[in-house]
Structure formats: structure tokens, C-alpha cells
Design a protein around this motif. Structure first.
Motif, PDB file in Angstrom:
ATOM      1  N   LYS A  54       0.853  -1.200   0.000  1.00 53.25           N
ATOM      2  CA  LYS A  54       0.000   0.000   0.000  1.00 53.25           C
ATOM      3  C   LYS A  54       0.878   1.235   0.000  1.00 53.25           C
ATOM      4  CE  LYS A  54      -3.403  -2.658   2.411  1.00 53.25           C
ATOM      5  NZ  LYS A  54      -2.662  -3.900   2.316  1.00 53.25           N
ATOM      6  N   ARG A  55       0.345   2.321  -0.481  1.00 53.33           N
ATOM      7  CA  ARG A  55       1.099   3.579  -0.518  1.00 53.33           C
ATOM      8  C   ARG A  55       0.904   4.315   0.795  1.00 53.33           C
ATOM      9  NH1 ARG A  55       1.792   6.718  -5.913  1.00 53.33           N
ATOM     10  NH2 ARG A  55       2.901   7.863  -4.334  1.00 53.33           N
ATOM     11  N   LEU A  56       1.541   3.847   1.822  1.00 50.54           N
ATOM     12  CA  LEU A  56       1.434   4.443   3.148  1.00 50.54           C
ATOM     13  C   LEU A  56       2.814   4.644   3.745  1.00 50.54           C
ATOM     14  CD1 LEU A  56      -1.413   2.334   4.794  1.00 50.54           C
ATOM     15  CD2 LEU A  56      -1.564   4.668   3.995  1.00 50.54           C
ATOM     16  N   HIS A  57       2.864   5.515   4.717  1.00 48.13           N
ATOM     17  CA  HIS A  57       4.047   5.710   5.545  1.00 48.13           C
ATOM     18  C   HIS A  57       3.589   5.643   6.996  1.00 48.13           C
ATOM     19  CE1 HIS A  57       6.728   6.861   2.324  1.00 48.13           C
ATOM     20  NE2 HIS A  57       5.854   7.722   1.879  1.00 48.13           N
ATOM     21  N   SER A  58       4.554   5.453   7.889  1.00 46.97           N
ATOM     22  CA  SER A  58       4.214   5.482   9.306  1.00 46.97           C
ATOM     23  C   SER A  58       5.148   6.442  10.021  1.00 46.97           C
ATOM     24  CB  SER A  58       4.311   4.093   9.931  1.00 46.97           C
ATOM     25  OG  SER A  58       5.644   3.654   9.952  1.00 46.97           O
ATOM     26  N   ASP A  59       4.681   6.933  11.135  1.00 44.66           N
ATOM     27  CA  ASP A  59       5.448   7.869  11.947  1.00 44.66           C
ATOM     28  C   ASP A  59       5.254   7.474  13.404  1.00 44.66           C
ATOM     29  OD1 ASP A  59       6.959  10.111  12.623  1.00 44.66           O
ATOM     30  OD2 ASP A  59       5.187  11.386  12.773  1.00 44.66           O
ATOM     31  N   THR A  60       6.366   7.276  14.113  1.00 41.71           N
ATOM     32  CA  THR A  60       6.313   6.868  15.512  1.00 41.71           C
ATOM     33  C   THR A  60       7.128   7.840  16.343  1.00 41.71           C
ATOM     34  OG1 THR A  60       6.211   4.566  14.808  1.00 41.71           O
ATOM     35  CG2 THR A  60       6.706   4.969  17.112  1.00 41.71           C
ATOM     36  N   ILE A  61       6.504   8.402  17.363  1.00 43.01           N
ATOM     37  CA  ILE A  61       7.171   9.355  18.254  1.00 43.01           C
ATOM     38  C   ILE A  61       6.994   8.859  19.685  1.00 43.01           C
ATOM     39  CG2 ILE A  61       7.217  11.732  19.092  1.00 43.01           C
ATOM     40  CD1 ILE A  61       6.046  12.524  16.341  1.00 43.01           C
ATOM     41  N   PHE A  62       8.122   8.695  20.373  1.00 47.11           N
ATOM     42  CA  PHE A  62       8.071   8.257  21.766  1.00 47.11           C
ATOM     43  C   PHE A  62       7.386   9.337  22.593  1.00 47.11           C
ATOM     44  CE2 PHE A  62      10.001   8.207  26.003  1.00 47.11           C
ATOM     45  CZ  PHE A  62       9.607   6.947  26.409  1.00 47.11           C
ATOM     46  N   PHE A  63       6.456   8.912  23.453  1.00 53.41           N
ATOM     47  CA  PHE A  63       5.692   9.862  24.242  1.00 53.41           C
ATOM     48  C   PHE A  63       6.067   9.803  25.722  1.00 53.41           C
ATOM     49  CE2 PHE A  63       1.721  11.517  26.164  1.00 53.41           C
ATOM     50  CZ  PHE A  63       1.720  12.743  25.551  1.00 53.41           C
ATOM     51  N   ARG A  64       5.948   8.628  26.329  1.00 49.13           N
ATOM     52  CA  ARG A  64       6.321   8.479  27.732  1.00 49.13           C
ATOM     53  C   ARG A  64       6.464   7.008  28.067  1.00 49.13           C
ATOM     54  NH1 ARG A  64       1.594   7.147  30.884  1.00 49.13           N
ATOM     55  NH2 ARG A  64      -0.262   7.577  29.681  1.00 49.13           N
ATOM     56  N   THR A  65       7.005   6.750  29.250  1.00 47.25           N
ATOM     57  CA  THR A  65       7.158   5.383  29.710  1.00 47.25           C
ATOM     58  C   THR A  65       6.845   5.293  31.191  1.00 47.25           C
ATOM     59  OG1 THR A  65       8.645   3.487  29.790  1.00 47.25           O
ATOM     60  CG2 THR A  65       9.611   5.618  30.227  1.00 47.25           C
ATOM     61  N   GLN A  66       6.378   4.134  31.577  1.00 45.01           N
ATOM     62  CA  GLN A  66       6.175   3.759  32.972  1.00 45.01           C
ATOM     63  C   GLN A  66       6.828   2.395  33.109  1.00 45.01           C
ATOM     64  OE1 GLN A  66       1.941   3.823  33.426  1.00 45.01           O
ATOM     65  NE2 GLN A  66       1.835   6.038  33.565  1.00 45.01           N
ATOM     66  N   PRO A  67       6.946   1.858  34.289  1.00 45.33           N
ATOM     67  CA  PRO A  67       7.553   0.530  34.398  1.00 45.33           C
ATOM     68  C   PRO A  67       6.849  -0.487  33.496  1.00 45.33           C
ATOM     69  CG  PRO A  67       7.311   1.494  36.562  1.00 45.33           C
ATOM     70  CD  PRO A  67       6.625   2.420  35.613  1.00 45.33           C
ATOM     71  N   SER A  68       7.572  -0.992  32.531  1.00 40.22           N
ATOM     72  CA  SER A  68       7.150  -1.999  31.539  1.00 40.22           C
ATOM     73  C   SER A  68       6.019  -1.527  30.619  1.00 40.22           C
ATOM     74  CB  SER A  68       6.753  -3.317  32.216  1.00 40.22           C
ATOM     75  OG  SER A  68       5.461  -3.251  32.763  1.00 40.22           O
ATOM     76  N   LEU A  69       5.687  -0.245  30.575  1.00 43.67           N
ATOM     77  CA  LEU A  69       4.670   0.273  29.655  1.00 43.67           C
ATOM     78  C   LEU A  69       5.267   1.411  28.839  1.00 43.67           C
ATOM     79  CD1 LEU A  69       1.665   0.208  28.749  1.00 43.67           C
ATOM     80  CD2 LEU A  69       1.287   2.051  30.380  1.00 43.67           C
TER      81      LEU A  69
END
Length: 104
Positions: free
Chosen positions: A60-75
Motif C-alpha cells: 500500500k502507498r502508506l508511511h508510518s510515523d512513531t514518536i516516543f511519548f512516555r514510559t512507565q515501568p514496563s509500559l
């Protein structure tokens, strides 16, 4: 193109990983947030996100974008989206320098 199918495939691929305990997406004010519960470190989780988003977008003609937001223990929480690239898909007849007719 219905992005719900892409999202469903992507989440199912992540859930099938043995090192990921839970994976789900939550839409907050129209922005998709990806929640991943795992004992892996951040770089390994991001590798899995890239791997399975590429698999979900295959053909498919798609792209993805991933931006780290936050973390908690194991999440881990990421802002992740699939989008269609913004480029011309047809000739408008105005003799533009970036006309699709001039591409290979």
C-alpha cells in the motif's frame, strides 16, 4: 483505503510477539496513542514497531510515523500514525516542474 484494517493487522502482529504482553491503541482527540506492555527495552520495542508497521503497510502507498511519548515501568506509550504521502498523484495540466508525467 480504510486505515482500520491496517491498524487491526498491526496490533495483531504486535500481540503475536512473545515478548509483548499487551498492545493496544487509544485515540485521544483524534491522535492515535500506541500502548505496549513489555519487558523489552525501548530500542527493541521500537524495532518491533517498525518491523510490524512495515508488514501491515506492505503493498500500500502508506508511511508510518512513531514518536516516543512516555514510559512507565514496563509500559511504553508512542504516538503512532499511518498516513498517505502528500505528493501529486495526477497531472493537473499546468506544466508543473514536479509533474507525475516527468517521473520515471
Amino acid at each position: 483505503m480504510d486505515l482500520k484494517v491496517i491498524w487491526n493487522d498491526f496490533i495483531e502482529y504486535l500481540r503475536a510477539e512473545t515478548d509483548i504482553h499487551h498492545a493496544y491503541v487509544k485515540w485521544i482527540t483524534g491522535i492515535p496513542f500506541l500502548y505496549i506492555d513489555s519487558d523489552l527495552d525501548k530500542s527493541e520495542v521500537e524495532h518491533l514497531i517498525r518491523k510490524w508497521s512495515a508488514r501491515a503497510m506492505r503493498g500500500k502507498r502508506l508511511h508510518s510515523d512513531t514518536i516516543f511519548f512516555r514510559t512507565q515501568p514496563s509500559l511504553f506509550v508512542y504516538r503512532h500514525r499511518f498516513y498517505v504521502p502528500q505528493e501529486k498523484m495526477f497531472c493537473c495540466g499546468n506544466l508543473c516542474v514536479d509533474c507525475v508525467r516527468l517521473k520515471n
